[in-house]
Design a protein around this motif. Structure first.
Motif, PDB file in Angstrom:
ATOM      1  N   HIS B  12     126.004 -77.504  34.846  1.00 54.23           N
ATOM      2  CA  HIS B  12     125.792 -77.449  33.395  1.00 54.23           C
ATOM      3  C   HIS B  12     124.389 -76.992  33.018  1.00 54.23           C
ATOM      4  O   HIS B  12     124.119 -76.772  31.845  1.00 54.23           O
ATOM      5  N   ALA B  13     123.495 -76.878  34.003  1.00 53.01           N
ATOM      6  CA  ALA B  13     122.132 -76.463  33.679  1.00 53.01           C
ATOM      7  C   ALA B  13     122.150 -75.027  33.169  1.00 53.01           C
ATOM      8  O   ALA B  13     122.918 -74.193  33.642  1.00 53.01           O
ATOM      9  N   MET B  14     121.304 -74.766  32.183  1.00 59.04           N
ATOM     10  CA  MET B  14     121.274 -73.422  31.610  1.00 59.04           C
ATOM     11  C   MET B  14     119.953 -72.748  31.965  1.00 59.04           C
ATOM     12  O   MET B  14     118.900 -73.356  31.835  1.00 59.04           O
ATOM     13  N   THR B  15     120.036 -71.519  32.413  1.00 59.14           N
ATOM     14  CA  THR B  15     118.819 -70.778  32.743  1.00 59.14           C
ATOM     15  C   THR B  15     118.377 -69.973  31.525  1.00 59.14           C
ATOM     16  O   THR B  15     119.135 -69.809  30.555  1.00 59.14           O
ATOM     17  N   LEU B  16     117.176 -69.413  31.615  1.00 55.21           N
ATOM     18  CA  LEU B  16     116.700 -68.569  30.513  1.00 55.21           C
ATOM     19  C   LEU B  16     117.589 -67.327  30.356  1.00 55.21           C
ATOM     20  O   LEU B  16     117.863 -66.886  29.249  1.00 55.21           O
ATOM     21  N   ALA B  17     118.025 -66.799  31.482  1.00 52.76           N
ATOM     22  CA  ALA B  17     118.876 -65.594  31.415  1.00 52.76           C
ATOM     23  C   ALA B  17     120.166 -65.898  30.668  1.00 52.76           C
ATOM     24  O   ALA B  17     120.660 -65.078  29.888  1.00 52.76           O
ATOM     25  N   GLU B  18     120.715 -67.110  30.889  1.00 55.87           N
ATOM     26  CA  GLU B  18     121.953 -67.474  30.179  1.00 55.87           C
ATOM     27  C   GLU B  18     121.675 -67.701  28.702  1.00 55.87           C
ATOM     28  O   GLU B  18     122.464 -67.322  27.835  1.00 55.87           O
ATOM     29  N   LEU B  19     120.527 -68.315  28.403  1.00 57.87           N
ATOM     30  CA  LEU B  19     120.187 -68.559  27.003  1.00 57.87           C
ATOM     31  C   LEU B  19     120.082 -67.252  26.241  1.00 57.87           C
ATOM     32  O   LEU B  19     120.540 -67.143  25.101  1.00 57.87           O
ATOM     33  N   PHE B  20     119.502 -66.252  26.884  1.00 57.21           N
ATOM     34  CA  PHE B  20     119.278 -64.990  26.174  1.00 57.21           C
ATOM     35  C   PHE B  20     120.372 -63.965  26.432  1.00 57.21           C
ATOM     36  O   PHE B  20     120.254 -62.818  26.033  1.00 57.21           O
ATOM     37  N   GLY B  21     121.436 -64.411  27.091  1.00 57.96           N
ATOM     38  CA  GLY B  21     122.595 -63.531  27.266  1.00 57.96           C
ATOM     39  C   GLY B  21     122.255 -62.258  28.010  1.00 57.96           C
ATOM     40  O   GLY B  21     122.757 -61.189  27.664  1.00 57.96           O
ATOM     41  N   ASP B  22     121.360 -62.346  28.989  1.00 60.84           N
ATOM     42  CA  ASP B  22     120.989 -61.132  29.727  1.00 60.84           C
ATOM     43  C   ASP B  22     122.227 -60.497  30.333  1.00 60.84           C
ATOM     44  O   ASP B  22     123.051 -61.168  30.934  1.00 60.84           O
TER      45      ASP B  22
END
Lengths: 374, 511
Positions: B12-22
């Motif tokens: 369930h941890a979210m990375t920065l890439a996932e947050l910004f929809g890279d």
């Protein structure tokens, strides 16, 4: 929108291309989308003024930059350059905003109430980031929209936007700043990423994002990374957090939640996690939490397999009958640490912190007993 | 407490890439058609026991075989090119274009299973997809389906705008499944229509914008046998209708093997056929970018033109349509039968009670593009259009079951076999189009193309010459042609061009 329109006219080709895309994508009235960007007028006007618009360019010698012509009152090369840059940056910003809005409209993401529109219209113009961003504004806007779409369904979105609005320009670290503000506002799933990103923020930005004096930031981050429930000013014992779960209050559960087990070990920078069961339909949810926020997400198989020692897996009706010795011990600790008197339906420990469910409340309590469990 | 997996990042941890929809804006379409084909073949080979190959293609260099079986008129066609199962392919194309697919058929034929597989292709877990399926039943309310207002706000709010709504998770998913939609009460159907058609839902003055999604609806009996009559507008929003064909008992062995091994294909979808959000977006864009060449478009125009015209329905040319008769509650069949001057076989408009809506034509074009993309074609072919046509028009084209064309020997079965009937209609239209050599003779097309180049700077003399040409063409039609659908539509197009030129000429003369 005179300043906005002036800025767009300097890059008519790019605006035409964005309009052509919008038409091709079936946007019925692109002009309406552009008119919707009215909150940006003052931002673009401010960006234009920041270093002087044409006719208002700072004269050489008063611009504060080197390389003056030495002739008072005459625009020198440095002044002209600064003014030209400012105009270019304002134009780049205006074009980036319009292009993004039209692209979102073409993807049916620009509508009343949509997260993307909210981010562009209401969050973006509040930020103090745009006066010198220029060509990077498009990327920053995209990041802002992407993050808003992730955060909008959660109750953290408004707090996140307010916190962002109080930040100084993070420069190259805009992404990190956006993520740290989100975590500080309660987006617990970003905890590990934000703890890592916060260390890279410039001092004033970290101070504003975390709400911690700049000189204390490294120490706070180090301690927070080892204890999810520690934060300056947060209670250290007793009830550390109360997590509402009822769907009617914005949670996920239809029935009373019952704590089933811990989901994974509380080591490292990750949030604490427990699995709870919705007693109405049996659905399992993973409760993620730290001192700054909590969230319920659908439980995966890994959550259950990675679980701890299931200290309190008794069902709601027969909790007291099935409790083992260790369970009884934990229950005793909880009773001495909480301000309520109710039947505990489930509890599970992660380190020295327990998640507790009870018979007459939809709220889960995160409890650090006054005395450590054996 | 388990300590072993502490170092690994929890799911369930979210990375920065996932947050910004890279990667979400990825424009690459490289290999997506191949991936779509792999998904199809995984489904037919491993997931759905489907021996039907009813979407047939023929290699023009190698004619297929068409063989009789017995003396009852039964024939089996052996296609010479790769052919497909509509029950798998059409839902897959729906996934690609994020359309709306209705799966119909008796209970236990795999309708819901097929829809579930589409959710898995979008990368959702089986549990997520199952949780997101909306099961139609007579007590389903709008709030059950979409979300409930928060009770704390119901108590404390001073206006509707202050009431937050807990939206259901399925609304945000890229694949949406509504099981047995004809068991949903009418009021809830109307709310469903808003989501389906306009991608938003409203509860307590709060709006929820739903992302683009592929929709799958199922019905045991779409001919009115559900608990509730399906709202017409909802039915009209459905892009394709696919029938779950009957199970061929010769494949019972496969079923037994699946039972014995307890194998559940949906639990083991290969990673290689799962489309990420970015790939799904790129797939849709790539499909829309497949060109529809003029000869194919002209055949489609010709086909659509034949269906709407009804000379007996009005005086003014614009109103001589089946829609005019329908709105006047006059029996279209009676008017068709009273005409007499039209060929009941070659004039396909004699076999239908309705014409084609703009929405139907849009669906047709999009699915034809998807079919071409799926088959790896650089542009849409007539075969691609013919393949998707029966499924797009299945519920949109109403046959006149009393038409003479159904009474001919061997054609009575077309009254019930709608897929074959629509295929036959299109084949007939294409034959007529070619018989009239309309690829080579298209004066109206030339006039419209000239007009499309714009009027700026065109001198008055040239405008008069063009007006004269338009009038000449219309005069020539007075005795040399019958008022078939395409002729009527061409006449209306010429009237439009005439108006544009006349208005421009008036402006030139008075300025």
């Amino acid at each position: 929108m005179p300043a906005f329109a002036r800025a767009l006219r300097t890059r008519a080709d790019e605006v035409d291309a964005a309009l052509a895309f919008a038409h091709a994508a079936g946007v019925r009235d692109p002009a309406e989308v552009v008119a919707d960007l009215e909150p940006w007028e003052s931002v673009v006007a401010g960006a234009t003024r920041a270093a002087g618009a044409p006719g208002e360019r700072p004269v050489a010698g008063s611009s504060g930059t080197s390389g003056t012509s030495g002739v008072p009152g005459t625009p020198g090369p440095a002044g002209a350059s600064a003014g030209g840059d400012a105009t270019d940056q304002a134009a780049a910003l205006a074009v980036a905003v319009v292009t993004l809005a039209l692209r979102l409209a073409g993807q049916a993401r620009w509508r009343e109430g949509s997260a993307a529109r909210w981010a562009v219209r209401e969050v973006g113009p509040r930020l103090d980031w745009w006066h010198a961003v220029g060509g990077a504004s498009a990327a920053r806007l995209r990041d802002l929209v992407a993050a808003a779409e992730v955060l909008a369904p959660t109750p953290t979105a408004r707090a996140w936007a307010d916190r962002l609005a109080g930040l100084p320009d993070p420069g190259e670290r805009a992404r990190e700043a956006i993520a740290v503000c989100a975590w500080r506002s309660g987006a617990v799933r970003l905890r590990a990423a934000a703890l890592d990103a916060a260390g890279a923020l410039p001092g004033p930005v970290a101070e504003a994002a975390l709400g911690v004096p700049a000189d204390r930031v490294p120490g706070v981050l180090t301690r927070a990374a080892t204890d999810p429930w520690w934060w300056p000013g947060a209670p250290e014992h007793g009830v550390l957090a109360r997590i509402p779960t009822f769907r009617g209050d914005g949670g996920r559960c239809l029935g009373l939640p019952q704590v089933v087990q811990a989901a994974w070990a509380p080591a490292g920078p990750h949030p604490a996690a427990w699995v709870v069961r919705d007693t109405a339909d049996g659905t399992r949810w993973t409760v993620l939490g730290d001192a700054l926020g909590a969230e319920l997400v659908p439980a995966s198989g890994a959550d259950r397999e990675g679980g701890g020692d299931a200290a309190g897996a008794a069902d709601a009706a027969g909790a007291a009958d099935t409790a083992d010795t260790a369970d009884v011990d934990l229950r005793g600790l909880v009773v001495g640490s909480v301000p309520w008197d109710d039947a505990i339906t489930g509890l599970a420990a992660q380190g020295e912190v327990l998640l507790v469910s009870r018979r007459h409340s939809y709220v889960l309590d995160v409890v650090r007993p006054v005395r450590r469990p054996a | 407490m388990a300590e072993g997996d502490a170092a690994a990042a929890p799911a369930h941890a979210m990375t920065l890439a996932e947050l910004f929809g890279d990667g979400a804006e990825a424009d690459t379409v490289e290999g997506l058609d191949e991936k779509l084909r792999q998904a199809y073949f995984w489904m037919v080979n491993h997931a759905i026991i489907s021996p039907h190959y009813d979407v047939e293609f023929t290699d023009p260099t190698r004619p297929g075989l068409d063989l009789p079986i017995g003396d009852s008129g039964l024939r089996v066609t052996l296609p010479s090119d790769q052919s497909y199962s509509s029950f798998v392919l059409l839902p897959l194309l729906t996934f690609a274009v994020r359309g709306r697919c209705l799966l119909v058929g008796g209970p236990g034929r795999g309708k819901t299973s097929s829809a579930l597989l589409m959710g898995l292709l979008a990368g959702y877990s089986l549990q997520e997809v199952r949780r997101a399926v909306q099961h139609g039943h007579p007590q389903l309310t709008v709030q059950d389906m979409f979300g409930t207002p928060l009770p704390r706000d119901l108590v404390a709010a001073e206006s509707l705008a202050e009431i937050d709504v807990a939206w259901r998770t399925w609304l945000g998913m890229r694949v949406k499944i509504v099981d047995e939609y004809n068991r949903i009460p009418t009021r809830t159907q109307s709310a469903l229509l808003t989501v389906l058609a306009d991608s938003y839902v409203e509860v307590f003055d709060q709006l929820y914008e739903t992302p683009p999604a592929a929709w799958y609806l199922t019905a045991n009996d779409d001919a009115g046998g559900g608990t509730y009559q399906v709202v017409d507008a909802l039915r009209d929003r459905i892009d394709v209708v696919v029938r779950a064909l009957s199970f061929n008992p010769r494949f019972l062995g496969d079923l037994v093997e699946r039972l014995e091994t307890g194998r559940h294909p949906e639990a083991a979808v290969p990673e290689s056929v799962i489309f990420s959000h970015a790939e799904h977006d790129a797939l849709h864009r790539a499909v829309l970018a497949v060109p529809l060449p003029r000869p194919v478009r002209r055949r489609l125009e010709y086909f659509a033109s034949q269906l709407e015209v009804l000379p007996e329905a009005g005086w003014q040319v614009e109103y001589r349509t089946k829609d005019t008769a329908r709105l006047a509650a006059v029996d279209v069949h009676d008017l068709l039968a009273s005409g007499g001057a039209r060929d009941p076989y070659a004039d396909i408009g004699m076999q239908t009670l309705t014409g084609l809506s703009v929405r139907a034509l849009q669906s047709l074009v999009v699915y034809a593009k998807a079919m071409a993309f799926f088959r790896g074609n650089a542009e849409v072919s007539v075969e691609d259009v013919a393949a998707v046509l029966p499924f797009v028009l299945h519920d949109k084209l109403q046959p006149d079951l009393d038409a003479v064309a159904f009474e001919e020997e061997g054609r009575a079965a077309l009254r019930t076999d709608r897929v074959s009937w629509i295929r036959d209609l299109f084949a007939t239209a294409c034959r007529e189009y070619e018989r009239e050599s309309l690829d080579d003779i298209d004066p109206v097309g030339e006039i419209l193309a000239t007009l499309d180049r714009g009027l700026d700077g065109v001198p008055a003399e040239e405008v008069r010459r063009r007006l004269s040409r338009i009038e000449g063409i219309l005069r020539a039609w007075a005795h040399a042609t019958k008022p078939h659908g395409h002729v009527v539509d061409d006449a209306l197009a010429l009237k439009y061009a005439h108006q544009r030129y006349s208005s421009y000429l008036r402006w030139l003369e008075v300025r």
